[in-house]
Motif scaffolding. Structure first.
Motif, PDB file in Angstrom:
ATOM      1  N   ILE A 801       0.545 -58.092 -13.665  1.00 36.85           N
ATOM      2  CA  ILE A 801       1.084 -58.127 -15.020  1.00 36.85           C
ATOM      3  C   ILE A 801       2.453 -58.792 -14.948  1.00 36.85           C
ATOM      4  CG2 ILE A 801       1.921 -56.791 -16.988  1.00 36.85           C
ATOM      5  CD1 ILE A 801      -0.113 -54.656 -16.326  1.00 36.85           C
ATOM      6  N   THR A 802       2.648 -59.864 -15.690  1.00 38.61           N
ATOM      7  CA  THR A 802       3.943 -60.525 -15.729  1.00 38.61           C
ATOM      8  C   THR A 802       4.676 -60.133 -16.998  1.00 38.61           C
ATOM      9  OG1 THR A 802       3.081 -62.502 -16.825  1.00 38.61           O
ATOM     10  CG2 THR A 802       3.083 -62.486 -14.407  1.00 38.61           C
ATOM     11  N   LEU A 803       5.997 -60.159 -16.927  1.00 38.19           N
ATOM     12  CA  LEU A 803       6.829 -59.764 -18.052  1.00 38.19           C
ATOM     13  C   LEU A 803       7.815 -60.880 -18.344  1.00 38.19           C
ATOM     14  CD1 LEU A 803       8.006 -57.705 -20.081  1.00 38.19           C
ATOM     15  CD2 LEU A 803       9.397 -56.811 -18.190  1.00 38.19           C
ATOM     16  N   GLN A 804       7.854 -61.310 -19.582  1.00 35.37           N
ATOM     17  CA  GLN A 804       8.822 -62.309 -20.028  1.00 35.37           C
ATOM     18  C   GLN A 804       9.751 -61.665 -21.038  1.00 35.37           C
ATOM     19  OE1 GLN A 804       7.127 -65.987 -21.525  1.00 35.37           O
ATOM     20  NE2 GLN A 804       8.970 -66.441 -22.721  1.00 35.37           N
ATOM     21  N   THR A 805      11.027 -61.499 -20.666  1.00 37.49           N
ATOM     22  CA  THR A 805      12.003 -60.889 -21.551  1.00 37.49           C
ATOM     23  C   THR A 805      13.386 -61.086 -20.947  1.00 37.49           C
ATOM     24  OG1 THR A 805      12.621 -58.855 -22.748  1.00 37.49           O
ATOM     25  CG2 THR A 805      11.865 -58.607 -20.469  1.00 37.49           C
ATOM     26  N   SER A 806      14.398 -60.492 -21.552  1.00 38.59           N
ATOM     27  CA  SER A 806      15.766 -60.584 -21.054  1.00 38.59           C
ATOM     28  C   SER A 806      15.888 -59.918 -19.681  1.00 38.59           C
ATOM     29  CB  SER A 806      16.718 -59.895 -22.040  1.00 38.59           C
ATOM     30  OG  SER A 806      17.968 -59.632 -21.441  1.00 38.59           O
ATOM     31  N   PRO A 807      16.757 -60.453 -18.793  1.00 38.04           N
ATOM     32  CA  PRO A 807      16.974 -59.781 -17.506  1.00 38.04           C
ATOM     33  C   PRO A 807      17.625 -58.414 -17.657  1.00 38.04           C
ATOM     34  CG  PRO A 807      18.499 -61.621 -17.783  1.00 38.04           C
ATOM     35  CD  PRO A 807      17.499 -61.722 -18.877  1.00 38.04           C
ATOM     36  N   ASP A 808      18.172 -58.108 -18.844  1.00 39.54           N
ATOM     37  CA  ASP A 808      18.736 -56.779 -19.076  1.00 39.54           C
ATOM     38  C   ASP A 808      17.658 -55.725 -19.289  1.00 39.54           C
ATOM     39  OD1 ASP A 808      21.448 -57.529 -18.932  1.00 39.54           O
ATOM     40  OD2 ASP A 808      21.342 -58.335 -20.965  1.00 39.54           O
ATOM     41  N   VAL A 809      16.423 -56.151 -19.483  1.00 36.63           N
ATOM     42  CA  VAL A 809      15.305 -55.218 -19.618  1.00 36.63           C
ATOM     43  C   VAL A 809      14.676 -55.027 -18.242  1.00 36.63           C
ATOM     44  CG1 VAL A 809      13.030 -54.818 -20.627  1.00 36.63           C
ATOM     45  CG2 VAL A 809      14.862 -55.848 -22.012  1.00 36.63           C
ATOM     46  N   ARG A 810      14.611 -53.788 -17.785  1.00 38.11           N
ATOM     47  CA  ARG A 810      13.995 -53.480 -16.498  1.00 38.11           C
ATOM     48  C   ARG A 810      12.655 -52.808 -16.732  1.00 38.11           C
ATOM     49  NH1 ARG A 810      18.121 -54.351 -12.794  1.00 38.11           N
ATOM     50  NH2 ARG A 810      19.446 -55.840 -13.911  1.00 38.11           N
ATOM     51  N   ALA A 811      11.726 -53.086 -15.823  1.00 37.80           N
ATOM     52  CA  ALA A 811      10.352 -52.638 -16.020  1.00 37.80           C
ATOM     53  C   ALA A 811       9.896 -51.742 -14.886  1.00 37.80           C
ATOM     54  CB  ALA A 811       9.420 -53.844 -16.130  1.00 37.80           C
ATOM     55  N   GLY A 812       9.015 -50.838 -15.214  1.00 38.11           N
ATOM     56  CA  GLY A 812       8.268 -50.052 -14.236  1.00 38.11           C
ATOM     57  C   GLY A 812       6.828 -49.991 -14.701  1.00 38.11           C
ATOM     58  N   ILE A 813       5.891 -50.286 -13.818  1.00 38.04           N
ATOM     59  CA  ILE A 813       4.473 -50.331 -14.200  1.00 38.04           C
ATOM     60  C   ILE A 813       3.722 -49.359 -13.313  1.00 38.04           C
ATOM     61  CG2 ILE A 813       2.467 -51.802 -14.568  1.00 38.04           C
ATOM     62  CD1 ILE A 813       4.317 -54.194 -14.738  1.00 38.04           C
ATOM     63  N   PHE A 814       3.023 -48.402 -13.928  1.00 40.50           N
ATOM     64  CA  PHE A 814       2.435 -47.299 -13.188  1.00 40.50           C
ATOM     65  C   PHE A 814       0.978 -47.077 -13.583  1.00 40.50           C
ATOM     66  CE2 PHE A 814       6.942 -46.609 -13.909  1.00 40.50           C
ATOM     67  CZ  PHE A 814       7.409 -46.483 -12.606  1.00 40.50           C
ATOM     68  N   GLU A 815       0.193 -46.647 -12.613  1.00 34.96           N
ATOM     69  CA  GLU A 815      -1.192 -46.257 -12.850  1.00 34.96           C
ATOM     70  C   GLU A 815      -1.229 -44.787 -13.242  1.00 34.96           C
ATOM     71  OE1 GLU A 815      -3.875 -49.082 -10.079  1.00 34.96           O
ATOM     72  OE2 GLU A 815      -2.779 -47.516  -8.998  1.00 34.96           O
ATOM     73  N   ALA A 816      -1.914 -44.491 -14.344  1.00 30.59           N
ATOM     74  CA  ALA A 816      -1.963 -43.125 -14.850  1.00 30.59           C
ATOM     75  C   ALA A 816      -3.403 -42.628 -14.862  1.00 30.59           C
ATOM     76  CB  ALA A 816      -1.374 -43.062 -16.261  1.00 30.59           C
ATOM     77  N   GLU A 817      -3.537 -41.324 -15.024  1.00 29.57           N
ATOM     78  CA  GLU A 817      -4.870 -40.736 -15.123  1.00 29.57           C
ATOM     79  C   GLU A 817      -5.582 -41.263 -16.368  1.00 29.57           C
ATOM     80  OE1 GLU A 817      -4.335 -36.543 -15.140  1.00 29.57           O
ATOM     81  OE2 GLU A 817      -3.614 -36.429 -13.069  1.00 29.57           O
ATOM     82  N   GLY A 818      -6.880 -41.241 -16.320  1.00 27.26           N
ATOM     83  CA  GLY A 818      -7.656 -41.702 -17.466  1.00 27.26           C
ATOM     84  C   GLY A 818      -7.793 -43.206 -17.530  1.00 27.26           C
ATOM     85  N   ASN A 819      -7.758 -43.867 -16.364  1.00 26.35           N
ATOM     86  CA  ASN A 819      -7.967 -45.315 -16.317  1.00 26.35           C
ATOM     87  C   ASN A 819      -6.966 -46.049 -17.204  1.00 26.35           C
ATOM     88  OD1 ASN A 819      -9.420 -47.393 -15.121  1.00 26.35           O
ATOM     89  ND2 ASN A 819     -10.791 -47.627 -16.858  1.00 26.35           N
ATOM     90  N   ARG A 820      -5.686 -45.678 -17.005  1.00 25.03           N
ATOM     91  CA  ARG A 820      -4.624 -46.145 -17.888  1.00 25.03           C
ATOM     92  C   ARG A 820      -3.502 -46.768 -17.062  1.00 25.03           C
ATOM     93  NH1 ARG A 820      -2.057 -41.236 -20.341  1.00 25.03           N
ATOM     94  NH2 ARG A 820      -0.199 -41.770 -19.145  1.00 25.03           N
ATOM     95  N   ILE A 821      -2.805 -47.742 -17.651  1.00 23.85           N
ATOM     96  CA  ILE A 821      -1.601 -48.321 -17.062  1.00 23.85           C
ATOM     97  C   ILE A 821      -0.462 -48.144 -18.052  1.00 23.85           C
ATOM     98  CG2 ILE A 821      -0.470 -50.445 -16.285  1.00 23.85           C
ATOM     99  CD1 ILE A 821      -3.210 -51.435 -15.397  1.00 23.85           C
ATOM    100  N   ASP A 822       0.657 -47.592 -17.574  1.00 20.39           N
ATOM    101  CA  ASP A 822       1.837 -47.381 -18.411  1.00 20.39           C
ATOM    102  C   ASP A 822       2.916 -48.379 -18.013  1.00 20.39           C
ATOM    103  OD1 ASP A 822       0.522 -45.251 -19.547  1.00 20.39           O
ATOM    104  OD2 ASP A 822       1.500 -43.755 -18.270  1.00 20.39           O
ATOM    105  N   VAL A 823       3.351 -49.191 -18.966  1.00 21.62           N
ATOM    106  CA  VAL A 823       4.398 -50.176 -18.734  1.00 21.62           C
ATOM    107  C   VAL A 823       5.682 -49.663 -19.379  1.00 21.62           C
ATOM    108  CG1 VAL A 823       5.125 -52.559 -19.052  1.00 21.62           C
ATOM    109  CG2 VAL A 823       2.697 -52.032 -18.744  1.00 21.62           C
ATOM    110  N   HIS A 824       6.671 -49.330 -18.542  1.00 19.83           N
ATOM    111  CA  HIS A 824       7.954 -48.832 -19.027  1.00 19.83           C
ATOM    112  C   HIS A 824       8.937 -49.996 -19.140  1.00 19.83           C
ATOM    113  CE1 HIS A 824       7.500 -44.326 -18.402  1.00 19.83           C
ATOM    114  NE2 HIS A 824       6.358 -44.834 -17.964  1.00 19.83           N
ATOM    115  N   LEU A 825       9.632 -50.085 -20.268  1.00 20.31           N
ATOM    116  CA  LEU A 825      10.596 -51.155 -20.516  1.00 20.31           C
ATOM    117  C   LEU A 825      11.905 -50.529 -20.983  1.00 20.31           C
ATOM    118  CD1 LEU A 825       8.229 -53.571 -22.490  1.00 20.31           C
ATOM    119  CD2 LEU A 825       8.810 -53.669 -20.055  1.00 20.31           C
TER     120      LEU A 825
END
Length: 890
Positions: A801-825
């Motif tokens: 997963i690629t992210l295009q945004t300001s460098p002031d935005v930091r990301a965390g991408i995690f695998e969650a239960e229920g076949n889910r992906i959580d993208v934190h911004l």
């Protein structure tokens, strides 16, 4: 098994030797493990206890606090109540009163719906050391004069069993929900110079049983038994933590154990805390205070592989809740994007309770919204090898006993921050996980600091690339064995077809400013802490950057295919960053503005106020290329300054290594100028003046001296006599700090900052010039080198997963239960008032994972998925403060 002097055998034992009785109740599912806002309040019994407790705890619970810490020991680790296991130094009357109060306190916390745990010092018990001499730690280095060596107890002695028994007794006796261990180290890390423990009788017996050798009585890195002892300390301490947590969790399955780790940049191998995996049923904890170090600390905690990690900071709200809450909220949100929990602490019943409750109430709606999506394994993509072997056995011999940070962590921090700005969120991988199966999950493996590795690790890295991975090697990678000893042949260089000209030094013998020119013609100035010329033997190598603008300059970065993958090798390591970094918060601020600059189009506006996270805010930290008495006679610092009538400004010239204190120039309210104890006069309010600080380094028995001059708008000059520098032995400059110490509302402006080294022949060489003409970029420590390398790597090995945004935005991408992906911004420059507001930058997510639908947690709305062939794109609206995008996989 452990009679071998090889570290490789012992590091495996960290994982295999520890036997822990794991509880059937996952620690993250306990009442504390589920808690969102966790606030420590471990003040010892207050003056008006019952009324204070009955008022405070329900108020905190109503404000959203879900977990509280108290303490059933004093700050020296001595029990506050009589018990069968650890000596209590309170009188019977006081101990009885403490017991009544503590039971009531726990009851009130739990009655209010919060989890109640206790702070306990792991390695300190002053009453235990006083009563049981055989419990005391024994150092092979002198104890600092201000330290009480009787207070530090060794967990290898009978104290270790007594502590376990006391914790289990206290949990049962007070109905606690667990224990949060602080002071979790072997050697006490708060004293300087550092001691080095432990050589008590219990340790000597255990070490001899494990190895057949005697613990050395002095530091000698050339002695293989000394190196073996350091490795044994890691294994033995991790083994004890596993036994401690296992015993508590077996006796109390609903209780948590959290351990505050002390293997950090300023408390490295001395502590005895493993920087590697060990088996223990607990929450891996630590503490940190700035966004950069919080992020790094959380990744270190998560690398231990436990279901939950936690980083603590002080809950220092200050007098203005609306502004004081900003750095507290930032702490929690940085923890969240890095994949772990936040906790806080302050001294209760000291007049801060009302503001603490108000701050918690402001934070709770934000944190409660995000918290259900926090944690879980990272979506695997990028891993950074964090090697205990390199940190201890390569860098360890040159690390002193003062507060200077280990350069290992400086480089790690630089790479972590640079990758974060490139929106590539890395996992840290310890030595124990450096295996083919574990690394196979990652497309990208970075080894910027993997100098001391085993033959097995070298084979794993080579096979990783051959099987399709992309590998980055820093200067000196593979040059030393796991004990930090130089190899005759570098296995990585031999396999990939390159060579390093020399073994890189753990402490640079010469630190160079290197111009890196890439194939696109872009140039980056890099402060090279570790550097070695790179020779490329295989024809497949393609040079991507050179050490200089000439076409035949030595290669700095090169790439080649190998098997099904690629390898990138570098000749330089930018461990230290050059440039200016602002530190502000609360009502203080620093921003580049076009408000009548001294020259050019822009200058720096500094706003001071009473509400600030630290008394020195606003603060401009300018890191410069170091120069010292070996090649310079001294230095010159110049800048333009404009103040209002209330402004207070201090300019400090410093060294990060002692003696630290160089010249200091002070501007007091109404423009009063003070230097070296001399009042020079006054500068006009609202007009630009030009200040110069010149100084001579100490050398050959002569102390360091300094002088200052301020040129006024009318041509007159305020001058000081030559005066002694605050540190008479001052002989190195690497930092200039300009800050506002005032507590009243005030504004001052800075422009045209210049720092120069003055050579012995009288010439001056500028090592820093900052006129703020680059706008906001002038206040970002330059990580262009890491950013450009990160960009290259992401092109060669695209993330899922690629992210295009300001460098002031930091990301965390995690695998969650229920076949889910959580993208934190997380928009790090936003304030709490931006929460759920369309005030920040938008973002674009792209990927090719099979995603069925997407939604925003903050707005509770679905997001449209734009599909193109086998890829998709999701546009995220403005990120006011924080956003979580939930991707449901098909």
């Amino acid at each position: 098994m452990f009679r071998s002097f090889g570290f490789g055998v012992l590091v495996v034992a960290v994982v295999l030797h520890c036997h822990v009785l794991l509880s059937a109740d996952p620690i993250e599912k306990t009442s504390y493990g589920r808690a969102c806002l966790r606030i420590e309040g471990r003040t010892q019994p207050p003056t008006d206890p019952l009324a204070s407790i009955d008022k405070l705890e329900p108020a905190l619970a109503k404000a959203g606090v879900q977990a509280r810490w108290i303490q059933v020991v004093d700050d020296g680790g001595c029990p506050l109540v009589e018990n069968p296991y650890l000596p209590c130094r309170c009188s019977s009357e006081v101990a009885a009163a403490n017991e009544k109060l503590l039971k009531h306190w726990v009851d009130e916390i739990r009655r209010s719906g919060m989890s109640a745990v206790s702070w306990i010092s792991l390695s300190y018990c002053a009453s235990g050391g006083a009563e049981h001499p055989d419990w005391r730690q024994v150092s092979i280095l002198p104890w600092p004069e201000e330290c009480d060596p009787n207070a530090a107890c060794c967990v290898m002695s009978p104290y270790g069993d007594a502590l376990i028994a006391y914790c289990n007794w206290a949990i049962e006796h007070f109905k606690l929900d667990g224990v949060w261990f602080d002071g979790s180290f072997w050697t006490p890390v708060w004293q300087r110079p550092l001691p080095l423990t432990c050589r008590c009788l219990a340790c000597q017996k255990k070490f001899t049983e494990a190895t057949g050798a005697q613990i050395p009585d002095h530091v000698d890195w050339s002695n293989p038994v000394f190196r073996q002892w350091l490795a044994w300390r890691y294994r033995a301490f991790g083994d004890y933590l596993g036994r401690l947590s296992g015993a508590i969790r077996k006796a109390h399955p609903q209780a948590i154990v959290a351990v505050n780790h002390y293997h950090r940049c300023d408390s490295p191998w001395y502590s005895g805390v493993p920087l590697d995996k060990y088996a223990a049923d607990m929450i891996t904890g630590s503490e940190s205070y700035t966004a950069l170090t919080i992020d790094q600390t959380m990744r270190l905690c998560r690398a231990y592989g436990r279901p939950q990690s936690e980083v603590w900071r002080q809950f220092d709200v200050g007098p203005n809740v609306d502004t004081g809450v900003e750095h507290l909220l930032e702490h929690a949100l940085v923890c969240y994007t890095a994949g772990g929990e936040a906790s806080f602490g302050y001294d209760t019943f000291t007049g801060e309770d009302e503001n603490a409750v108000a701050a918690a109430a402001l934070m709770t709606p934000i944190l409660d919204t995000i918290h259900p999506y926090v944690g879980g394994p990272s979506l695997p993509y990028c891993a950074v090898h964090v090697s205990q072997q390199t940190e201890t056995f390569f860098f360890g011999p040159t690390q002193g006993r003062s507060w200077e940070p280990n350069p290992f962590f400086g480089t790690l921090s630089n790479w972590t921050e640079g990758l974060g700005r490139a929106h590539l969120s890395p996992d840290y991988v310890f030595d124990a996980d450096f295996t083919p199966d574990f690394l196979a999950r990652y497309k990208l493996l970075l080894m910027p600091l993997s100098i001391a590795i085993s033959d097995a690790q070298a084979r794993t890295a080579i096979e990783y690339v051959r099987s399709g991975g992309t590998l980055l090697l820093g200067p000196g990678a593979g040059q030393c064995d796991p004990e930090g000893q130089r190899r005759a042949e570098n296995p990585l260089a031999g396999a990939f077809g390159f060579s390093f000209e020399k073994v890189v030094p753990s402490v640079a013998d010469r630190r160079d400013i290197v111009l890196i020119a890439d194939i696109a013609g872009r140039q980056t100035t890099l402060y090279a802490d570790r550097r070695t010329k790179l020779r490329l033997a295989a024809s497949e190598w393609r040079v991507l950057g050179r050490e200089g603008a000439d076409s035949d300059a030595p290669p700095a970065v090169a790439i080649r295919p190998f098997g099904r993958g690629r390898v990138v090798v570098m000749s330089v390591d930018g461990a230290d960053l050059l440039g200016s970094m602002p530190v502000h918060g609360g009502d203080t601020n620093m921003e580049v503005v076009a408000e009548a600059p001294a020259s050019g189009k822009q200058c720096l506006k500094c706003t001071d106020a009473g509400s600030a996270p630290e008394s020195y805010c606003p603060d401009l930290e300018t890191c410069v290329a170091p120069f010292d008495a070996s090649d310079s006679a001294g230095g010159v610092v110049q800048f333009d300054l404009r103040i209002d009538h209330s402004a207070a400004v201090i300019v400090d010239v410093r060294s990060d290594t002692g003696p630290a204190a160089g010249p200091r120039l002070m501007i007091e309210p109404e423009g009063r100028v003070v230097f070296g104890g001399h009042e020079l006069g006054r500068i006009p309010v609202g007009q630009w003046v030009h200040a110069t600080i010149a100084y001579d380094f100490a050398r050959e028995g002569r102390p360091s001296t300094c002088r200052a001059a301020v040129m006024l708008p009318d041509g007159k000059k305020l001058e000081s006599p030559s005066t002694a520098t605050p540190a008479a032995e001052y002989q190195r400059t690497d930092r200039v700090v300009i800050f506002g110490p005032g507590t009243e509302p005030a504004v001052f402006y800075l422009d045209n900052i210049e720092v120069s080294a003055r050579k012995h022949d009288g010439s001056e060489v500028a090592v820093c010039r900052e006129g703020f003409e680059s706008g906001p970029d002038a206040l970002v420590l330059p990580q262009q080198f890491v950013l450009r390398v990160a960009g290259l790597l992401s092109e060669v090995a695209p993330p899922p997963i690629t992210l295009q945004t300001s460098p002031d935005v930091r990301a965390g991408i995690f695998e969650a239960e229920g076949n889910r992906i959580d993208v934190h911004l997380h928009n790090r420059v936003a304030r709490h008032t931006d929460w759920q507001q369309p005030t920040g930058p938008g973002a674009v997510l792209r990927g090719n994972l099979p995603v069925r639908q997407a939604r925003s947690v903050v707005t509770a709305r679905p997001l449209e998925i734009h599909r193109q062939a086998d890829s998709w794109e999701i546009r995220v609206p403005a990120i006011g403060l924080y956003e979580v995008i939930v991707l449901e996989k098909q």
